[in-house]
Design a protein around this motif. Sequence first.
Motif: not given
Length: 397
Positions: A208-213, A145-155, A203-206, A162-167
């Motif tokens: 939504n960081p929480s969903g991607l996590a 849970a903490s790992n996924r929350e950390s990702f959602a906060n950082d990503f 490309l859709t998931f990026v 737009a290129f950031l999403a593709y990268e």
Amino acid sequence: MSWKDKLRPASYKGARFHIEGHDSDVAGREVQVHEYPGRDVPYPEDMRRKTKNFSFAAYVIGDDYMTVRDQLISACDSEGAGTLVHPYLGSIIAICTGCKLSERADEGRMARLQLTFVEGGTNQFPTSSKDQSFALTQAVEAAHASNRESFANDFSVAGKPAFLAYESVDVISEATNEIDGAVSDQGDGTFARALSKIGNEALTFVQNPSGLANQLGDLVVQAGEAAGAGPDTMQALRPIAQFGTQLASVPLTTATRKVQALNQNAVVSLVTNSAVIEMARNVIDTQFVTTNDAFATRDEIGGYLDTAMDRASEAEDDQLFETLRVLRTATTDYINAQSPRTAQLINTVAPVTEPALVTAYRLYQDAGRADEIATRNGVAHPGFVPGGEMIEVLSNV
């Protein structure tokens, strides 16, 4: 030898005395008698063995009787149980509950004492032990849970070029390829469908960081489950735990590049941490054959968790650091608790070249362990365990 020769000199905590006789309550059961209306015969409930009590008509005598008397009184007055040497019953751990002194002028050089003792024991209470499996499971869930929350906060790619999403999609693709390559048997297709979903909708998931996590984290969990349990799971998760080393570092030349680097690091941390957390969960389902195997697994997982904790510390992510620290402790405690139940690896030498059946029977009195010996030592033919050479076997536990 007469019965008198078998009597032992009486003493308590080293203080000597003589006895004229003894009265001791040495046997019987403590019962609770239950009586019921209309029933003539009661029910005696057996509670326990009755406490043993000892009583002496004792005396000390001699020119130094006062010194001996005072030593005995001090022993009786001192705290705690001690050794009572009973002339008739032998050595007993007991505590003095009474010491009545009597001295008379017509009995010079002598003191009489009425001594009573009760057998001594320890103040034992029910003991508790920590449920290591439950503690580890809780630590795993908290770390995920903490790992996924950390990702959602950082990503984040929202409001960025737009290129950031593709990268980020490219990094996610690298991660899913690593995860896919770690799974040899994809079972009923659940894993393949989850993998395909991330690939098709990355490309859709990026956005939504929480969903991607959750999607990426669950994919790593499924990869571990698809591998089975024990060493197979460790083998499948190991390359995932090392993901990111092949990725090119992002030059921190602009603010946008710094965001790109942060996103890439977030994906790497999410994936690698998820793999290590699942490694920790896997030890619950692992049957360690030897203590060496258990400690090697403990140290490997501990090393991965140390790396993850270092990353969290550098990112000043206190919550993630703490949950990983708790997980490391829970993993270590669990494996350490299992290790006494496992065999030790020992080295031995066969006196002559002999069949593995003979070696197994000589070591274990069990010829059925011949294949174990041959396999562990890479013996070319089980009929010929080389004599005079060191072989590795398990202790007989």
